[in-house]
Scaffold this motif. Structure first.
Motif, short mmCIF file in Angstrom:
data_model
loop_
_atom_site.label_atom_id
_atom_site.label_comp_id
_atom_site.label_asym_id
_atom_site.label_seq_id
_atom_site.Cartn_x
_atom_site.Cartn_y
_atom_site.Cartn_z
N PHE B 189 0.89 -1.28 0.22
CA PHE B 189 -0.08 -0.08 -0.16
C PHE B 189 0.93 1.29 0.00
CE2 PHE B 189 -3.08 3.01 1.04
CZ PHE B 189 -4.12 2.56 0.91
N VAL B 190 0.80 2.00 -1.06
CA VAL B 190 1.35 3.30 -1.04
C VAL B 190 0.57 4.37 -0.83
CG1 VAL B 190 3.09 2.44 -2.25
CG2 VAL B 190 1.37 3.75 -3.55
N SER B 191 0.73 5.60 -0.13
CA SER B 191 0.01 6.88 -0.20
C SER B 191 1.05 8.20 0.06
CB SER B 191 -0.95 6.76 1.22
OG SER B 191 -0.20 7.18 2.34
N SER B 195 3.67 16.02 2.36
CA SER B 195 5.13 15.68 2.44
C SER B 195 5.03 14.35 2.91
CB SER B 195 6.00 16.71 3.00
OG SER B 195 5.51 16.63 4.32
N GLU B 196 4.02 13.72 3.30
CA GLU B 196 4.09 12.30 4.29
C GLU B 196 3.84 11.36 2.99
OE1 GLU B 196 2.51 11.88 8.11
OE2 GLU B 196 1.77 9.92 7.38
N GLY B 208 4.67 -9.51 10.55
CA GLY B 208 3.29 -8.65 10.26
C GLY B 208 3.75 -7.40 9.37
N VAL B 209 2.58 -6.63 9.29
CA VAL B 209 2.85 -5.24 8.39
C VAL B 209 3.88 -4.32 8.92
CG1 VAL B 209 1.04 -4.24 9.89
CG2 VAL B 209 1.10 -3.88 7.69
N PHE B 210 4.59 -3.66 7.93
CA PHE B 210 5.60 -2.91 8.23
C PHE B 210 5.72 -1.91 7.23
CE2 PHE B 210 7.43 -6.32 5.68
CZ PHE B 210 8.30 -5.80 4.87
N ARG B 211 6.48 -0.76 7.54
CA ARG B 211 6.97 0.34 6.41
C ARG B 211 8.18 -0.12 6.09
NH1 ARG B 211 5.26 6.10 9.25
NH2 ARG B 211 5.82 6.81 6.97
N GLU B 216 10.19 4.87 1.16
CA GLU B 216 9.62 6.29 1.35
C GLU B 216 10.70 7.59 1.01
OE1 GLU B 216 8.17 5.64 5.43
OE2 GLU B 216 6.59 4.39 4.95
N GLU B 217 11.76 7.31 1.62
CA GLU B 217 12.70 8.19 1.43
C GLU B 217 12.91 8.58 -0.08
OE1 GLU B 217 14.09 10.15 3.57
OE2 GLU B 217 12.82 9.46 5.13
N ALA B 218 13.01 7.35 -0.83
CA ALA B 218 13.40 7.68 -2.25
C ALA B 218 12.10 8.19 -3.06
CB ALA B 218 13.41 6.18 -2.98
N LEU B 219 11.09 8.00 -2.48
CA LEU B 219 9.78 8.66 -3.31
C LEU B 219 9.60 10.17 -2.75
CD1 LEU B 219 7.30 5.42 -2.93
CD2 LEU B 219 8.23 6.47 -4.94
N LYS B 220 10.16 10.67 -1.61
CA LYS B 220 10.14 11.92 -1.19
C LYS B 220 10.93 12.79 -2.11
CE LYS B 220 9.35 11.70 3.76
NZ LYS B 220 10.28 11.06 4.93
#
Ligand code: FES
Lengths: 139, 265
Positions: B189-191, B195-196, B208-211, B216-220
């Motif tokens: 899941f991406v959102s 800026s978040e 289990g589920v993780f970030r 995320e840094e690369a997509l910033k």
């Protein structure tokens, strides 16, 4: 022992059940409606699907007291006992959509539910995707 | 199945007091995890507290920039809700990919989150959108809610009542489903909300589920599938079973993350 009152295929029925009684057991063992089958008993295959208040539900994954008061349709209630088959039953017969036949009641109830939900949006690609799913109809 | 006594409270308060008072009591929502688990005797609650008669636990409402979904709202209700479709379409899409239609008619969002199955879809949405889980006692940010396999921050007599999702600019969920169960072998899941940025994985992690903070840094820098090219997740800490090895799951995370970013646009 919870007391339950349901309408099954248009007829009112009542019973005092052990809390563990699943809807499929109640249908088969108490009411002797043996058209609904148990395939996997692990909530995956869909052989046990009946309609609860008009929606497809796995009868192996609901305690009967959870749906006290509901309106149930099983494969036995789809067509008039003395009349012709329901169009979905007729379509399965016509196209040999049975394989061994064990899960057919659940597949027919699932297919009727799909038509009820999708109506005219039910196009060939949707049907093809559903047919390609090995066990469960997914759309 | 072991014997139990069923209870059908009418309010959250009654349900909570039953949970606190009765020994080995469990909540029953849609029952699509608990009942199969009870059949296998992997769970043997002595008391089942059914939430279906409790008032005010279902429904979907958009207020300002946040979407609130009642805990007993079924997957099909989220899938087909015009309000969800308009405000967070990725959430409606995710709900429509859970199990099959019969499962979606009974399964609930609160039940899925409280169970925190490592292969479930909703934990990915809750963490992926930065949701807040509201209980009869407090508000828990998704970042603090999921605590490992089938573990959450919920206390024994705590009941999830609602889930609040902030509206985001972009979001998408892509999953590689197990062909029989439709559980996520891997789901990403991406959102993006100003800026978040969140990239969340379900199905793959041994815990289990993780970030995925590196993604995320690369997509910033730039929110596009290209920004993820060449980035990988180590197989260390991934689940491994007959359906897929840790390496395979780690590989799928990269592939599905790029697809999810592309789908989010
Ligand atoms: S018997 Fe297979 S889903 Fe109920």
């Amino acid at each position: 022992m919870p007391a339950v009152a349901l309408t099954v295929n248009g007829k009112p029925v009542t019973g005092d059940v052990d809390p563990r009684t699943l809807l499929v057991q109640f249908l088969r063992e108490n009411l002797r409606l043996t058209g609904t089958h148990v395939g996997c008993d692990t909530s995956q295959c869909g052989a046990c699907v009946v309609h609860v208040d008009g929606k497809a539900v796995k009868a192996c994954t609901v305690f009967v007291w959870q749906i006290d008061g509901a309106n149930i349709t099983t494969i036995e209630g789809l067509a008039d006992p003395n009349g012709p088959l329901h169009p979905m039953q007729e379509a399965f017969r016509e196209h040999h959509g049975l394989q061994c036949g064990y899960c057919t009641p659940g597949m027919i109830m699932t297919a009727v539910d799909m038509v009820n939900r999708k109506g005219h949006d039910l196009d060939d690609p949707t049907i093809a995707i559903s047919a390609a799913a090995p066990a469960t109809i997914t759309s | 199945m072991y014997a139990f006594t069923q209870h059908r409270p009418a309010t959250v308060r009654q349900a909570a007091s039953l949970l606190a008072k009765q020994e080995e009591a469990k909540l029953l929502a849609g029952g699509h995890t608990l009942i199969p688990t009870m059949k296998l005797r992997l769970a043997g609650p002595k008391h089942l507290v059914d939430l279906s008669k409790v008032e005010g636990l279902s429904g979907i409402e958009m207020k300002g920039r946040s979407l609130t979904i009642g805990a007993m709202t079924t997957h099909v209700e989220v899938q087909t809700s015009p309000v969800v479709r308009e405000n967070i379409p990725a959430l409606a899409e995710l709900a429509g990919k859970i199990g099959d239609p019969a499962v979606r008619h009974r399964g609930t969002i609160g039940g899925s989150l409280a169970n925190n199955d490592p292969n479930a879809d909703y934990p990915a949405a809750a963490l992926g959108l930065g949701a807040t889980i509201i209980t009869n006692k407090r508000r828990i940010p998704a970042d603090e809610f999921f605590k490992g396999l089938f573990e959450t921050a919920l206390e024994p007599d705590e009941i999830v009542t609602k889930v609040q999702f902030p509206k985001v600019n972009k979001a998408a969920y892509v999953k590689f489903p197990n062909p029989a169960s439709r559980y996520a072998l891997v789901g990403v899941f991406v959102s993006k909300r100003s800026s978040e940025i969140r990239v969340v994985v379900t199905g793959a992690g041994a815990n289990g589920v993780f970030r995925v903070t590196a993604f995320e840094e690369a997509l910033k820098k730039r929110f596009g599938a290209k920004s993820l090219e060449g980035l990988t997740v180590p197989a260390d800490g991934m689940a491994s079973d007959i359906h897929g090895s840790a390496e395979y799951r780690a590989h799928l995370i990269g592939v599905l993350a790029r697809r999810a970013v592309a789908a989010a646009g």
